[in-house]
Scaffold this motif. Structure first.
Motif, PDB file in Angstrom:
ATOM      1  N   PRO A   1      -2.682  20.049   6.701  1.00 19.96           N
ATOM      2  CA  PRO A   1      -2.829  20.374   8.124  1.00 19.96           C
ATOM      3  C   PRO A   1      -2.520  19.173   9.008  1.00 19.96           C
ATOM      4  O   PRO A   1      -2.840  18.030   8.663  1.00 19.96           O
ATOM      5  N   LEU A   2      -1.900  19.424  10.150  1.00 22.05           N
ATOM      6  CA  LEU A   2      -1.596  18.347  11.081  1.00 22.05           C
ATOM      7  C   LEU A   2      -2.843  17.587  11.493  1.00 22.05           C
ATOM      8  O   LEU A   2      -2.821  16.364  11.643  1.00 22.05           O
ATOM      9  N   SER A   3      -3.943  18.307  11.687  1.00 20.71           N
ATOM     10  CA  SER A   3      -5.144  17.717  12.278  1.00 20.71           C
ATOM     11  C   SER A   3      -5.926  16.830  11.326  1.00 20.71           C
ATOM     12  O   SER A   3      -6.826  16.100  11.767  1.00 20.71           O
TER      13      SER A   3
ATOM     14  N   GLU B   1       0.847  -1.188   0.000  1.00 22.31           N
ATOM     15  CA  GLU B   1       0.000   0.000   0.000  1.00 22.31           C
ATOM     16  C   GLU B   1       0.883   1.238   0.000  1.00 22.31           C
ATOM     17  O   GLU B   1       2.106   1.155   0.203  1.00 22.31           O
ATOM     18  N   THR B   2       0.292   2.393  -0.229  1.00 23.24           N
ATOM     19  CA  THR B   2       1.038   3.650  -0.283  1.00 23.24           C
ATOM     20  C   THR B   2       1.593   4.003   1.095  1.00 23.24           C
ATOM     21  O   THR B   2       0.861   4.003   2.083  1.00 23.24           O
ATOM     22  N   VAL B   3       2.884   4.285   1.169  1.00 23.68           N
ATOM     23  CA  VAL B   3       3.517   4.645   2.437  1.00 23.68           C
ATOM     24  C   VAL B   3       4.107   6.050   2.340  1.00 23.68           C
ATOM     25  O   VAL B   3       4.511   6.502   1.265  1.00 23.68           O
ATOM     26  N   HIS B   4       4.122   6.728   3.478  1.00 24.11           N
ATOM     27  CA  HIS B   4       4.588   8.118   3.545  1.00 24.11           C
ATOM     28  C   HIS B   4       5.596   8.311   4.663  1.00 24.11           C
ATOM     29  O   HIS B   4       5.551   7.602   5.672  1.00 24.11           O
ATOM     30  N   LEU B   5       6.448   9.311   4.486  1.00 20.35           N
ATOM     31  CA  LEU B   5       7.280   9.863   5.554  1.00 20.35           C
ATOM     32  C   LEU B   5       7.026  11.357   5.581  1.00 20.35           C
ATOM     33  O   LEU B   5       7.125  12.033   4.544  1.00 20.35           O
ATOM     34  N   GLY B   6       6.680  11.880   6.756  1.00 21.95           N
ATOM     35  CA  GLY B   6       6.402  13.312   6.869  1.00 21.95           C
ATOM     36  C   GLY B   6       7.088  13.922   8.070  1.00 21.95           C
ATOM     37  O   GLY B   6       7.422  13.228   9.045  1.00 21.95           O
ATOM     38  N   VAL B   7       7.331  15.233   7.998  1.00 19.13           N
ATOM     39  CA  VAL B   7       7.894  16.000   9.110  1.00 19.13           C
ATOM     40  C   VAL B   7       6.982  17.195   9.365  1.00 19.13           C
ATOM     41  O   VAL B   7       6.151  17.550   8.526  1.00 19.13           O
ATOM     42  N   ARG B   8       7.144  17.795  10.531  1.00 18.04           N
ATOM     43  CA  ARG B   8       6.292  18.934  10.894  1.00 18.04           C
ATOM     44  C   ARG B   8       6.987  20.254  10.602  1.00 18.04           C
ATOM     45  O   ARG B   8       8.174  20.411  10.880  1.00 18.04           O
ATOM     46  N   GLU B   9       6.232  21.180  10.032  1.00 14.92           N
ATOM     47  CA  GLU B   9       6.651  22.570   9.932  1.00 14.92           C
ATOM     48  C   GLU B   9       5.475  23.418  10.382  1.00 14.92           C
ATOM     49  O   GLU B   9       4.448  23.477   9.705  1.00 14.92           O
ATOM     50  N   GLY B  10       5.609  24.046  11.546  1.00 14.27           N
ATOM     51  CA  GLY B  10       4.506  24.826  12.084  1.00 14.27           C
ATOM     52  C   GLY B  10       3.319  23.945  12.396  1.00 14.27           C
ATOM     53  O   GLY B  10       3.428  22.934  13.084  1.00 14.27           O
TER      54      GLY B  10
ATOM     55  N   GLU C   1       1.653  22.329  10.085  1.00 15.01           N
ATOM     56  CA  GLU C   1       1.443  21.499   8.897  1.00 15.01           C
ATOM     57  C   GLU C   1       2.416  20.332   8.867  1.00 15.01           C
ATOM     58  O   GLU C   1       3.485  20.374   9.488  1.00 15.01           O
ATOM     59  N   VAL C   2       2.036  19.292   8.143  1.00 16.15           N
ATOM     60  CA  VAL C   2       2.946  18.195   7.858  1.00 16.15           C
ATOM     61  C   VAL C   2       3.458  18.385   6.438  1.00 16.15           C
ATOM     62  O   VAL C   2       2.700  18.738   5.527  1.00 16.15           O
ATOM     63  N   VAL C   3       4.760  18.198   6.260  1.00 15.74           N
ATOM     64  CA  VAL C   3       5.393  18.255   4.946  1.00 15.74           C
ATOM     65  C   VAL C   3       5.857  16.848   4.601  1.00 15.74           C
ATOM     66  O   VAL C   3       6.596  16.224   5.374  1.00 15.74           O
ATOM     67  N   TYR C   4       5.428  16.338   3.454  1.00 15.28           N
ATOM     68  CA  TYR C   4       5.780  14.984   3.040  1.00 15.28           C
ATOM     69  C   TYR C   4       7.131  15.002   2.326  1.00 15.28           C
ATOM     70  O   TYR C   4       7.313  15.739   1.356  1.00 15.28           O
ATOM     71  N   ILE C   5       8.074  14.202   2.811  1.00 18.91           N
ATOM     72  CA  ILE C   5       9.407  14.194   2.210  1.00 18.91           C
ATOM     73  C   ILE C   5       9.715  12.891   1.482  1.00 18.91           C
ATOM     74  O   ILE C   5      10.741  12.788   0.817  1.00 18.91           O
ATOM     75  N   GLU C   6       8.834  11.896   1.588  1.00 17.93           N
ATOM     76  CA  GLU C   6       8.994  10.676   0.795  1.00 17.93           C
ATOM     77  C   GLU C   6       7.646   9.983   0.691  1.00 17.93           C
ATOM     78  O   GLU C   6       6.807  10.058   1.592  1.00 17.93           O
ATOM     79  N   ARG C   7       7.445   9.311  -0.424  1.00 18.35           N
ATOM     80  CA  ARG C   7       6.212   8.558  -0.666  1.00 18.35           C
ATOM     81  C   ARG C   7       6.543   7.406  -1.604  1.00 18.35           C
ATOM     82  O   ARG C   7       7.237   7.601  -2.607  1.00 18.35           O
ATOM     83  N   ILE C   8       6.083   6.210  -1.276  1.00 19.31           N
ATOM     84  CA  ILE C   8       6.274   5.045  -2.127  1.00 19.31           C
ATOM     85  C   ILE C   8       4.906   4.432  -2.394  1.00 19.31           C
ATOM     86  O   ILE C   8       4.114   4.245  -1.469  1.00 19.31           O
ATOM     87  N   HIS C   9       4.640   4.130  -3.660  1.00 22.09           N
ATOM     88  CA  HIS C   9       3.360   3.524  -4.016  1.00 22.09           C
ATOM     89  C   HIS C   9       3.558   2.564  -5.174  1.00 22.09           C
ATOM     90  O   HIS C   9       4.591   2.574  -5.846  1.00 22.09           O
ATOM     91  N   GLY C  10       2.562   1.730  -5.393  1.00 23.76           N
ATOM     92  CA  GLY C  10       2.612   0.763  -6.482  1.00 23.76           C
ATOM     93  C   GLY C  10       2.138   1.355  -7.795  1.00 23.76           C
ATOM     94  O   GLY C  10       2.022   2.578  -7.945  1.00 23.76           O
ATOM     95  N   HIS C  11       1.853   0.480  -8.748  1.00 23.46           N
ATOM     96  CA  HIS C  11       1.420   0.936 -10.073  1.00 23.46           C
ATOM     97  C   HIS C  11       0.042   1.577 -10.033  1.00 23.46           C
ATOM     98  O   HIS C  11      -0.277   2.448 -10.836  1.00 23.46           O
TER      99      HIS C  11
END
Length: 248
Positions: free
Chosen positions: A126-128, A91-100, A102-112
Motif C-alpha cells: 500500500p502507498l500509505s 543499506e537496502t535500496v529500492h526503486l518503486g512506481v505507483r499503480e493505483g 499501491e507501490v510496485v517495486y521494480i528494483e532492489r539492491i542489498h548486501g549479503h
C-alpha cells in the motif's frame, strides 16, 4: 476466457508461491475443470510452470514484464543511481512506481545480510505504509490523495498510519521537504527514508533506503537519498538514455 485466465494469474498476488489446482479454483472461484483447462493452456504458453501437483508462475511472465517500456526505461536509468546510493549507505535500496493505490517495486539492491522486508521486485504494498509509497502519493496529485484518504487505510503493522487526518499531515510535510519517512509501518524493526523521482511535474517513481531501526540516522541518510533522486530526475528530464554523472 481471457478474463478467467487473467484471474488465474492474479491469484498469485501478492507473494507468488505454488498452488494446487484445488487452491487455484478456490482463489478464483472457477470450477475445477475450468481451472484445470486454463492452467494447462497457461503451462503450454509458458505463463505457468507445473511442478508435480502444484503450479507456479512461469518464466515467460518475468521476461514480458521486464520489457514494459515505461518500467524498463526508468529502471535502466535508475540502476547507476541505486548503485551509488547503496555504496554510500551500504543499506537496502529500492526503486518503486505507483499503480493505483499501491507501490510496485521494480528494483532492489542489498548486501549479503539482506533485511527481512515485505518488499520484493514485482511485489506490491500500500502507498500509505511505505516510504516509497508516501513519496509517490505526495506528488501524484490531490485527487489521488483524496481517494486514498477516503478509503480505509491498511495496517501492515501496529505502527501503520490508519488515521486519515494524520496521514494528510504527513503528506503535506513530504510535499514541503521532498522526503518521506516510514518507521516500522511496513515491517517491524525497519525504518525507511524515500524521495520522489520526477519526469515533469508528477512523480514517476521514488528511491528509498531501508535500514534496521537501530541504525536509522535520517540526518545522514537524507542527503544521499535526495541526491540520488535529484540526479535520476535530471537524467529523465534531459531524455538521456545513458545516465551521465550518476555520482554527482
Amino acid at each position: 476466457m481471457l478474463d478467467k485466465a487473467a484471474a488465474v494469474l492474479a491469484c498469485y498476488r501478492p507473494a507468488g508461491g505454488a498452488f494446487r489446482l484445488t487452491e487455484i479454483a478456490a482463489r478464483t472461484g472457477l470450477a475445477k475443470t475450468t481451472a484445470f483447462r486454463l492452467c494447462a493452456d497457461l503451462v503450454r504458453l509458458g505463463l505457468l510452470e507445473r511442478d508435480g501437483e502444484t503450479y507456479r508462475l512461469g518464466g515467460k511472465l518475468f521476461e514480458l514484464g521486464s520489457l514494459v517500456p515505461r518500467r524498463l526505461d526508468l529502471r535502466e536509468a535508475a540502476v547507476p543511481f541505486l548503485q551509488d546510493l547503496f555504496e554510500a549507505t551500504h543499506e537496502t535500496v529500492h526503486l518503486g512506481v505507483r499503480e493505483g493505490h499501491e507501490v510496485v517495486y521494480i528494483e532492489r539492491i542489498h548486501g549479503h545480510q539482506a533485511l527481512s522486508l515485505p518488499s520484493r521486485i514485482g511485489g506490491r504494498l500500500p502507498l500509505s505504509c511505505t516510504g516509497v509509497g508516501k513519496a509517490l502519493l505526495a506528488f501524484s496529485g490531490s485527487e489521488l490523495v483524496d481517494e486514498v484518504l477516503a478509503a480505509p487505510l491498511p495496517r501492515l503493522t501496529p505502527q501503520s498510519v490508519t488515521d486519515a487526518a494524520r496521514l494528510r499531515t504527513v503528506i503535506e510535510q513530504i510535499q514541503v521537504s521532498g522526503l518521506a519517512y516510514e518507521e516500522q509501518e511496513a515491517a517491524l524493526g525497519v525504518s525507511c527514508i524515500a524521495s520522489p523521482v520526477f519526469d515533469g511535474a508528477t512523480a514517476v517513481g521514488a528511491l528509498s533506503v531501508a535500514v534496521p531501526c537501530v541504525r536509522f540516522r535520517p540526518a545522514q541518510l537524507a542527503p544521499a537519498v535526495r541526491t540520488a533522486a535529484l540526479g535520476l530526475s535530471r537524467v529523465l528530464r534531459s531524455g538521456s538514455s545513458t545516465p551521465r554523472g550518476a555520482s554527482s
